[in-house]
Design an enzyme around this catalytic site. Structure first.
Site, PDB file in Angstrom:
ATOM      1  N   GLU A  88       0.819  -1.206   0.000  1.00 42.29           N
ATOM      2  CA  GLU A  88       0.000   0.000   0.000  1.00 42.29           C
ATOM      3  C   GLU A  88       0.854   1.258   0.000  1.00 42.29           C
ATOM      4  O   GLU A  88       0.515   2.251  -0.645  1.00 42.29           O
ATOM      5  CB  GLU A  88      -0.950  -0.001   1.201  1.00 42.29           C
ATOM      6  CG  GLU A  88      -2.049  -1.049   1.142  1.00 42.29           C
ATOM      7  CD  GLU A  88      -2.972  -0.885  -0.061  1.00 42.29           C
ATOM      8  OE1 GLU A  88      -3.017   0.219  -0.643  1.00 42.29           O
ATOM      9  OE2 GLU A  88      -3.642  -1.861  -0.421  1.00 42.29           O
ATOM     10  N   TYR A 169      -5.417   5.978   6.092  1.00 47.74           N
ATOM     11  CA  TYR A 169      -5.627   5.074   4.960  1.00 47.74           C
ATOM     12  C   TYR A 169      -4.880   3.755   5.144  1.00 47.74           C
ATOM     13  O   TYR A 169      -5.464   2.673   5.034  1.00 47.74           O
ATOM     14  CB  TYR A 169      -5.191   5.752   3.656  1.00 47.74           C
ATOM     15  CG  TYR A 169      -4.973   4.766   2.534  1.00 47.74           C
ATOM     16  CD1 TYR A 169      -6.058   4.158   1.916  1.00 47.74           C
ATOM     17  CD2 TYR A 169      -3.687   4.423   2.121  1.00 47.74           C
ATOM     18  CE1 TYR A 169      -5.864   3.231   0.902  1.00 47.74           C
ATOM     19  CE2 TYR A 169      -3.488   3.512   1.108  1.00 47.74           C
ATOM     20  CZ  TYR A 169      -4.583   2.914   0.508  1.00 47.74           C
ATOM     21  OH  TYR A 169      -4.392   1.993  -0.478  1.00 47.74           O
ATOM     22  N   ASP A 187      -8.976   6.099  -0.305  1.00 48.76           N
ATOM     23  CA  ASP A 187      -7.894   6.597  -1.155  1.00 48.76           C
ATOM     24  C   ASP A 187      -8.524   7.266  -2.365  1.00 48.76           C
ATOM     25  O   ASP A 187      -9.737   7.463  -2.416  1.00 48.76           O
ATOM     26  CB  ASP A 187      -6.935   5.468  -1.540  1.00 48.76           C
ATOM     27  CG  ASP A 187      -7.552   4.489  -2.540  1.00 48.76           C
ATOM     28  OD1 ASP A 187      -8.794   4.495  -2.714  1.00 48.76           O
ATOM     29  OD2 ASP A 187      -6.797   3.709  -3.150  1.00 48.76           O
ATOM     30  N   CYS A 251     -20.301  -2.057 -14.638  1.00 51.62           N
ATOM     31  CA  CYS A 251     -20.129  -1.761 -13.213  1.00 51.62           C
ATOM     32  C   CYS A 251     -21.135  -2.545 -12.373  1.00 51.62           C
ATOM     33  O   CYS A 251     -22.340  -2.509 -12.649  1.00 51.62           O
ATOM     34  CB  CYS A 251     -20.294  -0.265 -12.963  1.00 51.62           C
ATOM     35  SG  CYS A 251     -20.169   0.184 -11.216  1.00 51.62           S
TER      36      CYS A 251
END
Length: 460
Positions: A88, A169, A187, A251
């Site tokens: 990350e 985060y 994020d 989607c």
């Protein structure tokens, strides 16, 4: 009185997405935040969104090296947490294909937080070279030392935030993915997905808007699979729900997307209007004189490359831009003083002060020529580097060059084979490659020179 046809046809619909989103209370429950006609019911909407997104993620998620199931027990979860942490941090402002190679090399060298804690900052910087934002690498090492000292990897978002360099985060990512804590993460990809789901047109950089994104993410996160859900949100934003070309037809949560509804209702509104694009501040322009100081030992005045060539490197301050990294001697100059004469005056003063090198008196100046310019753009600075090559012949012990400096720990001489393998920043690597190309061209010109002319020049 009837309106004229001309007046009617010339009027354009007014785009007011901000009014819709501003009316939503920032602290409302997830179902109450649902715009009318999108999240259909107060009890069924959020579960439907979660299940649809997770089904899509299970079927379409990318196979990435840091996505692996944790082995049973605390040790397995901590290994997973370390992998999530490294990946990350690397992924911040870096594309996945680039990170995969860096991550693989990193984990091969430091497979656990304990092995990383035993590394030096210089080793970490070399492994990180090319990823940019070197402060993140420094925080990784400092955080690893902190965790290793305590002897246990923090397992909750609140305790993870106490580790050096781990913010909201990263804490949310580690806690949810590795330890299954029901906690959100936000994020850039998650911001894009949420802003479109709820047609939030507010400035995504403002603190009140950021707080709202976190509240919404916290209410959306799946209680049974928080880690997978958070990864699914990021995956959706990175793939289908992209910045400029969202694939709404594929989607899995398009039926819940208020931005898509608004785009169907008003031709002046598009899904890509969310989140609002905030113009970036124009980077300031800085100018630097960069001198690649090559020191020869026992060589003739030729540009032939050899193992006896060394380069002077300076360590940057431990705070600020590119903190603690090695570079060639570099000094900032005013834009009005970037001409060769002024640049050389500034560099001479810098070298005299830093390493006690007096080009005119104590050293034999073999060559000094301008090589060219390189513009390196940071997030907030546009740095124009005026590069020159200085070749010196030092008599006696070369180690004395560094020992004469005020702080010899910030100076070192590196041979050509070592500098080729060093983890230099991309800007400094570019400077070095420019100098190598310049030297090769110079050498080629010398070898092509007619023999008589070359001999005449050597006698002079």
């Amino acid at each position: 009185m009837a309106k004229s046809p001309k007046a009617t046809t010339s009027r354009r619909p007014t785009r007011k997405p901000r009014a819709r989103s501003a009316a939503v209370p920032p602290s409302a429950d997830i179902e109450d935040l649902a715009p009318s006609g999108v999240l259909a019911g107060p009890t069924s909407a959020a579960p439907a969104l979660r299940s649809g997104l997770l089904r899509w993620y299970d079927a379409h998620r990318r196979d990435l090296p840091w996505r692996f199931p944790a082995a049973p027990g605390r040790e397995g979860r901590e290994k997973r947490a370390y992998a999530v942490w490294v990946s990350e941090v690397m992924l911040q402002q870096t594309r996945v294909p680039v990170v995969i190679d860096y991550y693989s090399r990193w984990m091969a060298r430091w497979p656990t937080v304990e092995t990383l804690a035993a590394a030096t900052q210089e080793e970490v910087n070399e492994m990180w070279a090319g990823l940019g934002y070197y402060r993140r690498a420094r925080f990784l090492l400092e955080g690893a030392k902190q965790i290793a000292e305590k002897g246990e990897f923090p397992s909750t978002a609140s305790t993870l935030r106490q580790v050096r360099g781990i913010g909201d985060y990263t804490a949310g990512a580690i806690a949810s993915i590795a330890f299954n804590e029901v906690t959100p993460l936000v994020d850039g990809n998650v911001v894009r997905v949420i802003s479109r789901l709820f047609a939030i047109a507010d400035n995504p950089k403002e603190s009140s808007t950021v707080k709202r994104f976190w509240e919404l993410a916290g209410q959306l996160v799946d209680p049974s699979r928080p880690g997978d859900f958070n990864q699914a949100m990021m995956e959706l934003g990175a793939t289908l729900c992209s910045k400029t070309k969202p694939d709404c037809s594929q989607c899995p949560v398009s039926s819940h997307c208020q931005a898509l509804v608004l785009s169907h209702e008003n031709p002046l509104i598009g899904v890509t209007d969310y989140p609002r694009v905030v113009p970036k501040a124009k980077p300031r322009s800085d100018f630097a004189a960069v001198c690649v100081v090559q020191i020869e030992q026992g060589l003739e005045q030729e540009m032939a490359a050899g193992k006896c060539n060394f380069f002077l490197l300076i360590k940057r301050p431990e705070e600020g831009l590119l903190a603690g990294l090695w570079e060639f001697p570099s000094v900032l100059v005013d834009e009005c003083k970037t001409d060769p004469l002024n640049r050389r005056k500034e560099m001479d003063r810098y070298l005299k002060r830093l390493v006690d090198i007096d080009v005119e008196q104590k050293s034999n100046l073999v060559l000094r020529e301008d090589v060219g310019q390189h513009v390196h753009v940071f997030s907030h600075i546009r740095l124009t580097m005026h590069v020159e090559l200085m070749v010196l012949k030092i008599k006696g012990d070369m180690g004395q060059v560094c020992n004469k400096g005020r702080d010899s720990t910030k100076l070192k001489l590196v041979d050509e084979s070592s500098i080729d393998s060093m983890g230099l920043t991309s800007g400094i690597r570019k400077v070095y490659n420019m100098v190598k190309a310049f030297k090769e061209k110079k050498l080629s010109e010398q070898t092509q020179m007619p023999t008589k002319k070359r001999n005449r020049r050597q006698k002079q």
